[in-house]
Design an enzyme around this catalytic site. Sequence first.
Site, mmCIF file in Angstrom:
data_model
loop_
_atom_site.group_PDB
_atom_site.id
_atom_site.type_symbol
_atom_site.label_atom_id
_atom_site.label_comp_id
_atom_site.label_asym_id
_atom_site.label_seq_id
_atom_site.Cartn_x
_atom_site.Cartn_y
_atom_site.Cartn_z
ATOM 1 N N HIS A 106 -6.413 9.580 14.870
ATOM 2 C CA HIS A 106 -5.184 9.680 14.074
ATOM 3 C C HIS A 106 -5.197 10.958 13.245
ATOM 4 O O HIS A 106 -6.244 11.555 13.015
ATOM 5 C CB HIS A 106 -5.038 8.480 13.129
ATOM 6 N N LYS A 153 -4.209 9.863 7.558
ATOM 7 C CA LYS A 153 -4.262 8.395 7.618
ATOM 8 C C LYS A 153 -5.336 7.877 6.678
ATOM 9 O O LYS A 153 -6.480 8.319 6.727
ATOM 10 C CB LYS A 153 -4.526 7.928 9.052
HETATM 11 P P1 NAP Z 1 2.852 8.487 4.486
HETATM 12 O O1 NAP Z 1 3.416 9.707 5.125
HETATM 13 O O2 NAP Z 1 1.756 8.629 3.462
HETATM 14 O O3 NAP Z 1 4.100 7.718 3.853
HETATM 15 C C1 NAP Z 1 3.971 6.645 2.968
HETATM 16 C C2 NAP Z 1 5.164 6.717 2.049
HETATM 17 O O4 NAP Z 1 5.161 5.573 1.213
HETATM 18 C C3 NAP Z 1 5.129 7.943 1.124
HETATM 19 O O5 NAP Z 1 6.429 8.511 1.077
HETATM 20 C C4 NAP Z 1 4.734 7.320 -0.214
HETATM 21 O O6 NAP Z 1 5.231 8.058 -1.302
HETATM 22 C C5 NAP Z 1 5.459 6.001 -0.104
HETATM 23 N N1 NAP Z 1 4.988 4.999 -1.043
HETATM 24 C C6 NAP Z 1 3.753 4.820 -1.581
HETATM 25 N N2 NAP Z 1 3.757 3.779 -2.437
HETATM 26 C C7 NAP Z 1 5.023 3.278 -2.434
HETATM 27 C C8 NAP Z 1 5.645 2.212 -3.116
HETATM 28 N N3 NAP Z 1 4.992 1.457 -4.001
HETATM 29 N N4 NAP Z 1 6.950 1.965 -2.849
HETATM 30 C C9 NAP Z 1 7.652 2.724 -1.992
HETATM 31 N N5 NAP Z 1 7.105 3.779 -1.325
HETATM 32 C C10 NAP Z 1 5.810 4.044 -1.554
HETATM 33 O O7 NAP Z 1 2.300 7.491 5.579
HETATM 34 P P2 NAP Z 1 2.880 7.196 7.044
HETATM 35 O O8 NAP Z 1 2.179 8.039 8.036
HETATM 36 O O9 NAP Z 1 4.370 7.199 6.991
HETATM 37 O O10 NAP Z 1 2.330 5.711 7.268
HETATM 38 C C11 NAP Z 1 2.660 4.649 6.389
HETATM 39 C C12 NAP Z 1 1.892 3.409 6.782
HETATM 40 O O11 NAP Z 1 2.350 2.973 8.072
HETATM 41 C C13 NAP Z 1 0.380 3.562 6.929
HETATM 42 O O12 NAP Z 1 -0.262 2.386 6.498
HETATM 43 C C14 NAP Z 1 0.162 3.737 8.405
HETATM 44 O O13 NAP Z 1 -1.120 3.334 8.831
HETATM 45 C C15 NAP Z 1 1.226 2.800 8.916
HETATM 46 N N6 NAP Z 1 1.678 3.038 10.280
HETATM 47 C C16 NAP Z 1 1.921 1.946 11.038
HETATM 48 C C17 NAP Z 1 2.443 2.084 12.293
HETATM 49 C C18 NAP Z 1 2.741 0.851 13.094
HETATM 50 O O14 NAP Z 1 3.226 0.988 14.229
HETATM 51 N N7 NAP Z 1 2.496 -0.343 12.565
HETATM 52 C C19 NAP Z 1 2.711 3.348 12.796
HETATM 53 C C20 NAP Z 1 2.460 4.456 12.007
HETATM 54 C C21 NAP Z 1 1.955 4.285 10.732
HETATM 55 P P3 NAP Z 1 4.319 9.257 -1.933
HETATM 56 O O15 NAP Z 1 4.190 10.274 -0.858
HETATM 57 O O16 NAP Z 1 5.161 9.687 -3.076
HETATM 58 O O17 NAP Z 1 3.001 8.649 -2.311
#
Ligand code: NAP
Length: 209
Positions: free
Chosen positions: A123, A127
Site C-alpha cells: 500500500h 496508510k
Molecule cells: P486519508 O487520505 O488519510 O483520508 C482520511 C480523511 O479522514 C482525511 O481527510 C482526514 O482529515 C479525515 N478525518 C480524520 N478524522 C476525521 C473525523 N473525526 N471526522 C471526519 N473526517 C476525519 O486516508 P484514505 O486513504 O482516504 O483512507 C481512509 C481509510 O479508508 C483508511 O482506514 C484506509 O485504510 C481505508 N480504506 C479502505 C478501503 C476499503 O475498500 N475498505 C479502501 C481504501 C482505503 P485530515 O486529513 O484533516 O486528518
Amino acid sequence: MNIAFFGAEGKVGRALVPVLERAGHTVRGIEIGDAVDVAGLDACVDFTTPDAAAENTRAALEQGVSCVVGTTGWDPQPLDAVARERGVTLFVAPNFSIGAVLMMRFAAEAAAFFPRAEIIELHNEAKKDAPSGTAAATAKLIGNDPQVHSVRLPGLVAHQEVIFGGEGQLLTIRHDTTARESFADGVLLALAKLPELPPGLTVGLDALL
Ligand code: NAP
C-alpha cells in the site's frame, strides 16, 4: 439518498464523492471538528481513521442512521448492539473493490489444496495500519495463520498477493487497485442493499454479492 461522508477530503473521499453524486446521491462532507449531526439522513459513509471511524459511526448509529464503513484497523463488533438497539445497519467492508473480494474468494478456495500460504500486501506509504484489513480478512479466510508481509512505498495504491506453496508448484493470486475509483462500485452496492440488510453489523462485500 441523502448521505453524510466522513473523510470527504481524504484520498478515498475525493475519489468517491463525485462518483456517488453522479450516481444521484446528495453528499455532505463531514471533516475533523465538524459536528456529527446526521439525524434524518439516509446513510453515512466513513473513510477516515480507526479512532474517527469508531466515534463517527457510534454517533451516527445513535442518531438512527445506517452506516457504510471502509475505514480499516478498528473493531466494529462493539457497535453491533448499538445498531440493533436503534434498528439500523452497520455495514463494514475491509475492501470495497469487487476484484479484491473475488481474489479473497479464490484464495479461500485454493487454500483447501495447498499446505502453506503467505500474503504480501502493498500500500501507499501514507496508510496508517498494518497489516491491511484485506490481508487480515484473507488470512482469516484461508486459515492456518499465514505470514503477512506489509510493504509501504510511494507509488503504490492497494495491491495484494496470496502465494500458495506445494510440492513442486506455486500458485499466486494477485489483485491490483490502480485507482481509488475502484472502491465506488462496492460502496454504491452497499448503499443500495442497506434497506435489505438486518439491523446490526454485517461485514464484507462478499455478503452482498
Ligand atoms: P486519508 O487520505 O488519510 O483520508 C482520511 C480523511 O479522514 C482525511 O481527510 C482526514 O482529515 C479525515 N478525518 C480524520 N478524522 C476525521 C473525523 N473525526 N471526522 C471526519 N473526517 C476525519 O486516508 P484514505 O486513504 O482516504 O483512507 C481512509 C481509510 O479508508 C483508511 O482506514 C484506509 O485504510 C481505508 N480504506 C479502505 C478501503 C476499503 O475498500 N475498505 C479502501 C481504501 C482505503 P485530515 O486529513 O484533516 O486528518
